[in-house]
Design a protein around this motif. Structure first.
Motif, PDB file in Angstrom:
ATOM      1  N   LEU A   1      -7.851  18.622  24.910  1.00 33.48           N
ATOM      2  CA  LEU A   1      -6.363  18.959  24.629  1.00 33.48           C
ATOM      3  C   LEU A   1      -6.452  20.077  23.510  1.00 33.48           C
ATOM      4  O   LEU A   1      -5.358  20.855  23.685  1.00 33.48           O
ATOM      5  CB  LEU A   1      -5.866  17.443  23.860  1.00 33.48           C
ATOM      6  N   SER A   2      -7.424  20.226  22.546  1.00 32.13           N
ATOM      7  CA  SER A   2      -7.557  21.356  21.890  1.00 32.13           C
ATOM      8  C   SER A   2      -7.670  22.652  22.773  1.00 32.13           C
ATOM      9  O   SER A   2      -7.095  23.666  22.331  1.00 32.13           O
ATOM     10  CB  SER A   2      -8.429  21.304  20.670  1.00 32.13           C
TER      11      SER A   2
ATOM     12  N   ALA B   1      -4.628  23.735  24.281  1.00 28.56           N
ATOM     13  CA  ALA B   1      -3.290  24.070  23.489  1.00 28.56           C
ATOM     14  C   ALA B   1      -3.443  25.573  23.288  1.00 28.56           C
ATOM     15  O   ALA B   1      -2.300  26.140  22.891  1.00 28.56           O
ATOM     16  CB  ALA B   1      -3.650  23.523  22.039  1.00 28.56           C
ATOM     17  N   GLN B   2      -4.084  26.312  23.557  1.00 27.36           N
ATOM     18  CA  GLN B   2      -4.345  27.756  23.387  1.00 27.36           C
ATOM     19  C   GLN B   2      -3.653  28.388  24.734  1.00 27.36           C
ATOM     20  O   GLN B   2      -3.788  27.970  25.924  1.00 27.36           O
ATOM     21  CB  GLN B   2      -5.753  28.238  23.638  1.00 27.36           C
TER      22      GLN B   2
ATOM     23  N   PRO C   1      -0.753  16.046  22.546  1.00 23.51           N
ATOM     24  CA  PRO C   1      -0.468  16.319  21.184  1.00 23.51           C
ATOM     25  C   PRO C   1       0.303  15.071  20.624  1.00 23.51           C
ATOM     26  O   PRO C   1       0.383  14.655  19.450  1.00 23.51           O
ATOM     27  CB  PRO C   1      -0.264  17.587  20.874  1.00 23.51           C
TER      28      PRO C   1
ATOM     29  N   ASP D   1       0.859  21.068  27.622  1.00 23.69           N
ATOM     30  CA  ASP D   1      -0.415  20.685  26.775  1.00 23.69           C
ATOM     31  C   ASP D   1      -0.842  19.210  26.897  1.00 23.69           C
ATOM     32  O   ASP D   1      -1.597  18.528  26.181  1.00 23.69           O
ATOM     33  CB  ASP D   1       0.231  20.814  25.260  1.00 23.69           C
TER      34      ASP D   1
END
Ligand code: SF4
Length: 315
Positions: A16-17, A20-21, A180, A208
């Motif tokens: 997930l991180s 997110a970009q 998120p 996301d």
């Protein structure tokens, strides 16, 4: 091909991180995305490889079965729980692609395949509302033999590609996703979209979010089910028309419940509950099936080269 960054995630949080970009995409088996990147249809700046995220189990869950998003298509097709309790899903998976592709493709990735259309996959055609919103649709005046006959829009007539998803629609599967804002569950009927005025968006998964699992509800008559796929050749070809069907009969031989979903006819797996209701309380005989089939294709809008699909779908 546009240069891209490659990263590998080993947990859902990592994944997930990574996503997110901006301009990131998940890489599962890569059996559709890598093709699209080679052809210049998809041009992500970053790939987040999620094949090492441990979502690889198929296990009993809430009376049904939970399938991890990273389970390979070949493993899912041969799993005893799927073969014995959800025959239609095993058959649909084995009807898809080739053994080599099924060994790579993941369950989550199968849900995210882009729709089929010659013009979408060939960037030398400028007119494609799915690649360039507002540019037009080359398929409507062009060659449209494989295209949709139901649920189309003046913007797009592309067709959903997956066999697995047609079976999941008939089984009323639920897609579990995490993002998120936490977790949410998307019923299969709401996961894929009709083209409408935004054909560039195939699904209701947010950019996301990540698919973590697919839940199959308990369905005692899932073992009395079948997937039938009609295609131009008998292997490694997309469906011209396919059907996933399941029937529950009472002790008197009357239909208690029916599930029917079709592939190859629309921008998403095509299910018409009104057609299924026409079968309830009837004997499983030709007149009942003809009435249901007519309801399934009601409102079909064939194009110049795909009118044959209406009769093929009825049959
Ligand atoms: Fe593009 Fe859809 Fe038209 Fe195909 S049918 S050219 S994907 S807009």
């Amino acid at each position: 091909m546009r240069p891209f960054e490659y990263t590998r995630a080993t947990t859902v949080a990592d994944a997930l991180s990574g996503i997110a970009q901006s301009e990131s995409k998940f890489l599962g088996g890569g059996t559709n995305l890598v093709d699209l990147m080679r052809m210049g249809v998809e041009e992500p700046a970053r790939l987040v490889d999620i094949t090492r995220v441990p979502l690889t189990t198929v296990e009993p869950h809430g009376g049904g079965v939970r399938i991890g998003a990273m389970v390979r298509n070949s493993d899912l097709a041969e799993h005893p729980l799927i073969r014995q309790q959800y025959t239609v899903l095993s058959e649909a998976l084995l009807a898809g692609a080739s053994p080599q592709l099924r060994n790579m493709a993941t369950t989550g990735g199968n849900l995210m395949q882009r729709t089929r259309c010659y013009y979408f996959y060939d960037p030398s055609y400028r007119e494609c509302n799915k690649r360039h919103p507002g540019s037009g649709c080359a398929a409507i005046p062009g060659y449209n033999r494989i295209h949709a006959i139901l649920g189309t829009s003046p913007q797009c007539i592309a067709v959903h590609p997956s066999d697995m998803c047609v079976a999941l629609a008939a089984l009323e599967a639920v897609v579990q996703v995490r993002g998120p804002r936490g977790e949410r569950a998307i019923p299969m009927a709401d996961f894929h979209r009709l083209p409408g005025t935004t054909p560039q968006i195939d699904t209701n998964l947010r950019q996301d979010e990540m698919i973590t699992a697919i839940d199959l509800p308990a369905l005692p008559f899932g073992r009395r089910s079948h997937y039938l796929k009609v295609r131009d050749r008998n292997s490694y070809a997309f469906a011209l028309v396919s059907v996933a069907a399941a029937l529950d009969l009472d002790s008197g031989g009357m239909i208690r419940e029916a599930r029917i979903a079709m592939g190859g006819v629309a921008h998403k797996p095509w299910r018409v509950p009104a057609a299924e209701r026409l079968l309830v309380g009837r004997k499983p005989e030709e007149s009942a099936f003809v009435a249901a089939a007519n309801e399934l294709v009601r409102g079909a809008q064939p194009r110049r080269h795909n009118a044959f699909k209406v009769e093929l779908a009825r049959r």
